[in-house]
Design an enzyme around this catalytic site. Structure first.
Site, PDB file in Angstrom:
ATOM      1  N   GLU A 141       0.767   3.965   1.781  1.00 44.43           N
ATOM      2  CA  GLU A 141       1.199   4.481   3.089  1.00 44.43           C
ATOM      3  C   GLU A 141       2.410   3.692   3.599  1.00 44.43           C
ATOM      4  O   GLU A 141       3.381   4.263   4.109  1.00 44.43           O
ATOM      5  CB  GLU A 141       0.058   4.383   4.108  1.00 44.43           C
ATOM      6  N   CYS A 174      -1.773  -0.710   7.302  1.00 47.57           N
ATOM      7  CA  CYS A 174      -0.935   0.495   7.212  1.00 47.57           C
ATOM      8  C   CYS A 174      -0.978   1.272   8.521  1.00 47.57           C
ATOM      9  O   CYS A 174       0.028   1.873   8.919  1.00 47.57           O
ATOM     10  CB  CYS A 174      -1.391   1.378   6.052  1.00 47.57           C
ATOM     11  N   CYS A 196      -5.715   1.724   5.703  1.00 49.69           N
ATOM     12  CA  CYS A 196      -6.298   0.457   6.165  1.00 49.69           C
ATOM     13  C   CYS A 196      -5.658   0.069   7.506  1.00 49.69           C
ATOM     14  O   CYS A 196      -4.694   0.700   7.961  1.00 49.69           O
ATOM     15  CB  CYS A 196      -6.080  -0.632   5.118  1.00 49.69           C
ATOM     16  N   HIS A 241       0.820  -1.216   0.000  1.00 50.38           N
ATOM     17  CA  HIS A 241       0.000   0.000   0.000  1.00 50.38           C
ATOM     18  C   HIS A 241       0.854   1.267   0.000  1.00 50.38           C
ATOM     19  O   HIS A 241       2.001   1.260   0.470  1.00 50.38           O
ATOM     20  CB  HIS A 241      -0.933   0.001   1.208  1.00 50.38           C
TER      21      HIS A 241
HETATM   22  O1  LIG Z   1      -5.257   3.009   2.026  1.00 47.75           O
HETATM   23  C1  LIG Z   1      -5.057   2.319   1.008  1.00 47.75           C
HETATM   24  N1  LIG Z   1      -3.849   2.390   0.373  1.00 47.75           N
HETATM   25  C2  LIG Z   1      -3.574   1.690  -0.748  1.00 47.75           C
HETATM   26  O2  LIG Z   1      -2.479   1.805  -1.307  1.00 47.75           O
HETATM   27  N2  LIG Z   1      -4.565   0.879  -1.250  1.00 47.75           N
HETATM   28  C3  LIG Z   1      -4.320   0.168  -2.503  1.00 47.75           C
HETATM   29  C4  LIG Z   1      -4.173  -1.321  -2.445  1.00 47.75           C
HETATM   30  C5  LIG Z   1      -4.756  -1.773  -3.759  1.00 47.75           C
HETATM   31  O3  LIG Z   1      -3.789  -1.645  -4.810  1.00 47.75           O
HETATM   32  C6  LIG Z   1      -5.879  -0.758  -3.987  1.00 47.75           C
HETATM   33  C7  LIG Z   1      -7.220  -1.151  -3.378  1.00 47.75           C
HETATM   34  O4  LIG Z   1      -7.824  -2.156  -4.085  1.00 47.75           O
HETATM   35  P1  LIG Z   1      -9.309  -2.055  -4.669  1.00 47.75           P
HETATM   36  O5  LIG Z   1      -9.125  -1.705  -6.092  1.00 47.75           O
HETATM   37  O6  LIG Z   1      -9.847  -3.396  -4.409  1.00 47.75           O
HETATM   38  O7  LIG Z   1     -10.066  -0.995  -3.916  1.00 47.75           O
HETATM   39  O8  LIG Z   1      -5.450   0.416  -3.365  1.00 47.75           O
HETATM   40  C8  LIG Z   1      -5.764   0.756  -0.650  1.00 47.75           C
HETATM   41  C9  LIG Z   1      -6.056   1.442   0.482  1.00 47.75           C
HETATM   42  C10 LIG Z   1      -7.387   1.277   1.122  1.00 47.75           C
HETATM   43  O9  LIG Z   1      -7.480   1.714   2.366  1.00 47.75           O
HETATM   44 ZN   LIG Z   2      -3.043  -0.090   3.727  1.00 47.35          ZN
END
Ligand SMILES: O=c1[nH]c(=O)n([C@H]2C[C@H](O)[C@@H](COP(=O)(O)O)O2)cc1CO
Ligand SMILES: [Zn+2]
Length: 165
Positions: free
Chosen positions: A80, A107, A104, A78
């Protein structure tokens, strides 16, 4: 001459850097960016959602559905967490993290452990999900300030055309 009045605020600047970082993401559905700032308003880390170093964007899946191992979820790092891990090599105690999407629970654990003291976000669209509820509960209990920003401007347009420079 008087100074410009339409310059962007610190919040708009750092959220803009977070959003620009998200433009590097290969995720076809969701591009997230994050920017960590220290107490002197210096940027000390940026990140976006992507695969870990050395893992090919072309060989691993970007699917959202199907067998878990054939989706992106077990592999993607992610924004963060990437911003924390990619920091310039300093202690993040007392820093702020700007992120487009509320972090999330996974993170948030890293945010708390790193010493970051404020989360600034634009959207909390997953607030109803259990991961977001757990995340908020941890961040609040750990005394991290949570701040949703509503920028005065709805977009920042950047031209890469040399005639506009
Ligand atoms: O805070 C976040 N930071 C983050 O980088 N993500 C990323 C992980 C995945 O590549 C995507 C979320 O997947 P989706 O397309 O199923 O919503 O976003 C998702 C969140 C959700 O909280
Ligand atoms: Zn996260």
């Amino acid at each position: 001459m008087t100074k410009r009045a339409d310059y962007i605020s610190w919040d708009e600047y750092f959220m803009g850097v977070a959003l620009l970082s998200g433009k590097r993401s290969k995720d076809p559905s969701t591009q997230v960016g994050a920017c960590i700032v220290n107490q002197q308003n210096k940027i000390v880390g940026v990140g976006y959602n992507g695969l870990p170093i050395g893992i090919s964007d072309d060989e691993f899946p970007w699917d959202k559905e199907g067998d878990f191992l054939n989706t992106k979820y077990p592999y993607v790092c992610h924004a963060e967490l990437n911003a924390i891990l990619n920091n310039i090599g300093i202690n993040l105690e007392g820093c702020k993290i700007y992120t487009a999407l509320f972090p999330c629970n996974e993170c948030s654990k890293a945010i708390i452990q790193s010493g970051i003291k404020e989360v600034v976000y634009l959207s909390d669209k997953h607030a109803h999900k259990e991961s977001a509820i757990a995340s908020k509960k941890m961040l609040q209990t750990a005394g991290i300030a949570l701040r949703k920003i509503t920028p005065r401007i709805s977009e920042v347009v950047l031209s890469l055309d040399e005639k506009d420079v």
